[in-house]
Design an enzyme around this catalytic site. Sequence first.
Site, PDB file in Angstrom:
ATOM      1  N   ALA A  63       0.860  -1.189   0.000  1.00 26.65           N
ATOM      2  CA  ALA A  63       0.000   0.000   0.000  1.00 26.65           C
ATOM      3  C   ALA A  63       0.890   1.231   0.000  1.00 26.65           C
ATOM      4  O   ALA A  63       2.069   1.157   0.359  1.00 26.65           O
ATOM      5  CB  ALA A  63      -0.863  -0.015   1.254  1.00 26.65           C
ATOM      6  N   GLY A 107       0.447  -5.141   0.701  1.00 29.21           N
ATOM      7  CA  GLY A 107      -0.684  -5.211  -0.221  1.00 29.21           C
ATOM      8  C   GLY A 107      -0.287  -5.820  -1.560  1.00 29.21           C
ATOM      9  O   GLY A 107      -1.133  -6.377  -2.271  1.00 29.21           O
ATOM     10  N   GLU A 110      -0.573  -9.407  -1.030  1.00 31.77           N
ATOM     11  CA  GLU A 110      -2.007  -9.722  -0.878  1.00 31.77           C
ATOM     12  C   GLU A 110      -2.687  -9.774  -2.246  1.00 31.77           C
ATOM     13  O   GLU A 110      -3.526 -10.646  -2.513  1.00 31.77           O
ATOM     14  CB  GLU A 110      -2.663  -8.676   0.036  1.00 31.77           C
ATOM     15  CG  GLU A 110      -2.188  -8.851   1.489  1.00 31.77           C
ATOM     16  CD  GLU A 110      -2.636  -7.733   2.413  1.00 31.77           C
ATOM     17  OE1 GLU A 110      -2.473  -6.552   2.033  1.00 31.77           O
ATOM     18  OE2 GLU A 110      -3.125  -8.040   3.506  1.00 31.77           O
ATOM     19  N   GLU A 130       4.197  -5.417   7.263  1.00 30.17           N
ATOM     20  CA  GLU A 130       3.403  -4.365   7.897  1.00 30.17           C
ATOM     21  C   GLU A 130       3.758  -4.103   9.358  1.00 30.17           C
ATOM     22  O   GLU A 130       3.737  -2.960   9.813  1.00 30.17           O
ATOM     23  CB  GLU A 130       1.900  -4.694   7.789  1.00 30.17           C
ATOM     24  CG  GLU A 130       1.314  -4.531   6.393  1.00 30.17           C
ATOM     25  CD  GLU A 130       1.433  -5.769   5.523  1.00 30.17           C
ATOM     26  OE1 GLU A 130       2.259  -6.647   5.836  1.00 30.17           O
ATOM     27  OE2 GLU A 130       0.707  -5.873   4.513  1.00 30.17           O
TER      28      GLU A 130
END
Length: 708
Positions: A63, A107, A110, A130
Site C-alpha cells: 500500500a 498489499g 495480498e 506491515e
Amino acid sequence: MDDLVQLHKDGDVAIITINNPPVNALSPGVAQGVEHAIAAAEKDESVSAVVLIGGGRTFIAGADIKEFGKMTSGEKPRGAGLLPLLLRIEDLNKPVVAAIHGTAFGGGLELAMACHYRVAVPNAQVGQPEVKLGIIPGGGGTQRLPRLVGVAKAIEMCAEGNPISAIEAQKLGLVDRLIDGDLLRQAAAFAREVKGKIIKTRERDDKDKLGDSQQNAPLFASAREKARSKQRAMIAPLAAIDAVEAATTLPFDKGCEIERELFRKCLFSDQSKALIHIFFAEREVSKIPDIPKDTPTIPINSVAVVGAGTMGGGIAMVLANAGIPVLLKDADQPSLDRGIATIQKNYSSSVKRRRFTQQFVDERLKLIKPTLSFEDFRNVDLVVEAVFENMALKKEVFARLNQVCRGGAILASNTSTLNIDEIASASSRPQAVIGTHFFSPANVMRLLEIVRGRATAKEVIATCMQLSKKLGKVGVLVGNCRGFVGNRMFHHYVREAVFLVEEGATPQQVDQALYEFGMALGPLATGDLAGLDVGWRIRKEYRHLEKPGVRHAIVGDRLCELGRYGQKTGAGWYKYDENRKPTPDPEINATVRQWAVEAGIPQREITSQEIVDRCIYALVNEGARILEEGVALRAGDIDIIYVSGYGFPSYRGGPMWYADTVGLKNVYEQLCDFHRRFGELWEPAPLLKRMALEGGTFAEFTNARAVA
Ligand code: 3H9
C-alpha cells in the site's frame, strides 16, 4: 488505460502492467486501474488468461504508506479500497497469474495471493512487512497466507515482518513456478498452460493447511511469547497473531472482518504513527540540501583502518563483509595480533550462531590484511582512523596520512567527540577529511554518524553517504561539535541518570524505568558495557570547562577511582560473572548512597515517571539546541540516530518525535519545573520554548543553514 495501469494483449493473454514508480505502491488510482483492466479482460472474449506484472524494478511494494497519515488525520480515502479488487480477481472465470520480480510486499503480496497463480524470478522477495510499520496486513494477508503456507510460517511472516525469497516461497507453495529469464514472456506461456483448466481452488475456500485447534494452540502460544520478548511492548505483532488465529477458527469473510478491525486499531495507534515516521525519516536522511543526488562520488575499492582495537577491528569487519579489501594497521605486532585474533573470534561466533557460513567468513578474512606500516597506504581510496580518543595522537596520525596517501584519497576519523576541523588541521588537505563515527560493536550497530568539517568537500560527503548504504549502515550527516549529535545528547541523558542515583534511586531502579520505557538497555548498564573509564577520561580532559556552581555528578568518578570500569573489570554499577551476566551489588549501592549523603545531597523516594521524564527530556532539550544550531539537518535525523545507534524504541519514533507526541507545551512545562527544582542545567532550549509558546512541532522545523 491510464498512466498507472496499462493493458495490452499478447495473443489470447491480457497483460496488465502497473507503472507507479519507484516501487509500484498501491497509490490512489492503482486499484481502480487494475479493476478496469480486469473488467476489460473479462469482457474480451478473445482473452483466455491474464498476467499481472509490475513495470520497472519491482512488482508491488505494498500500500502507499503516505496515504496512512492522511487516513489517520481524517482525510477521506481517495480511490477504491483493495479488498473489493481482490475478491473481483479471485472470482474471475479466467486464470490470473501474478508475475513477480523485485518485491511483492504487504498489499502487493495480498494482491498476488488473490491471483490464481504466482510465478516469480528466483531473486524476488515476498513478505508481509506491515508490523515494521506498526500495522498488520489489511488486505486479507493474514487470512490467505496461512491457507497457502501453513499456520506456523504465516504467523512468522505476519508477526515478524521479514521477507522470504521466491525460492523459499516456491518450496512453501506460495509461488507456483520459478522463472529464469524473461519473466513476462514465460508468465504468459504459463498462463496459456493453465487457461481453460479448472481454476485452482480459490485460496479463500482452501482449508487444507489451516490445521486444527490442537495442533495450532502451541504455535500461537509460543509466537505470542516470542513477540512479547523480542518485540517488547509492540501491539502490531500480537494483533497479527490474533488475526492469523482468526483464519484458523472463522470462515474467510469473518476472518477478514477481524483483520480489518485489528488493522484499524493498529493504524490509529501512536506506535504506527511513530514507526511510519521512522520509515520516512530513514529515507530522508540521505537527502542533503546542498549535495544533490548527482554529486560525483569517489570509487572506494580499497580501505585502510588505523588501529586494530575494538572499533578498528569492527570497522575492518564491516568493510570486509561488504567485499572491500582492508589493510588493518596497528603500531606494534602484539596489538595487531590481538586485533586479528579478536576478528577471528567474532567471525567464528557468527558461524556458530549461523549468521555467516564458514565459506563467507574465510573469504572475508582473506580481505583483511594486517600491516605495521603506513607506507602500505599509498594506493588506498579511504583511510579510517580508529586510534585512541586523544587529539594529539589523532593529529599525529593525520599528519602521517597526509604524507603517504595519494591525492584524492578520503581521510576519515572515527572520533566520537573530538573536533574534526582540528584533526583536519594536521593535514594540508582538510577538504579530504571527514568524520565517520561508527557505533560499537561496529559490525552490529546500524548507525554511522558522518561528520562534516568546515572544509569537507561535497564529493567526500556524497561518497561516505553512499558507502554507508553499501556497508548496510544508515549514514546520518551531522555538524561538527563536541560529541556531534548522538554523544552530545547522550551526555545529558547519562548525567540525569547518575544524578537520580545520587538523589536516592538505585541503579537498578533507573535502568528498569528506562527499560520499561522501551530503551534496549538502561543508561547505567550501557555505561558498564561501554566502559565507565571512557567517560571518566573525557570528563577529566574537559574538567576545566565546567562552570563553577553548576552541579556535576560525583559518584561516577568515584566508581572509576575504585577500578570499577564496568563489564571489563567485572564490576561497575553492577557486578558481573565470568559470562558478563550482571547482578545488582548491594554493597556498592550502599557505598554510593554514603558518598551522596557525605556530599550533602538530600535523599528521597524517586518515581519511575520522574526517572523517565528527567532522562528522556534531557535528551529532548539538548536535541532542540542541536536543531536550532543546525548541527542536525532535521528532527527526523536525530530520531534515526537514536533509534539506530542508542537503542531508543522505534515504536516511540525517536526522542524528538516522542516529544512531539507528548506535546511540546507539556514537555516545556515539565522542563520549567525541573529548571526551578534542579537549576540551570534545565534551562529550556530557546527553540523548544518558542515552539511550546507559539505552537509547532519538531517534525515541521527546518533550519536553512543546517549542516551546510
Ligand atoms: C501495506 O501494504 C498494508 C496493506 O496490507 C494494507 C492494504 C489495505 N509507499 O526504500 P527505498 C518510497 S503497508 C510509499 O529507498 P529501496 C520510499 O519512501 C506497506 N512510498 O528503495 C522512497 O521514496 P523517496 C507494506 C514507498 O530500493 C522510494 O520509494 N510495504 C513505499 O532501498 C524508494 O524506496 C512495505 O512496508 C510504499 N509502500 O527499497 C514496503 N515503499 O525516493 C516498504 C517505498 O522519495 N518499502 N516507498 O525517498 C520497502 O521496504 C522498500 O522501499 C523496498 C525498496 C524494499 C520496496
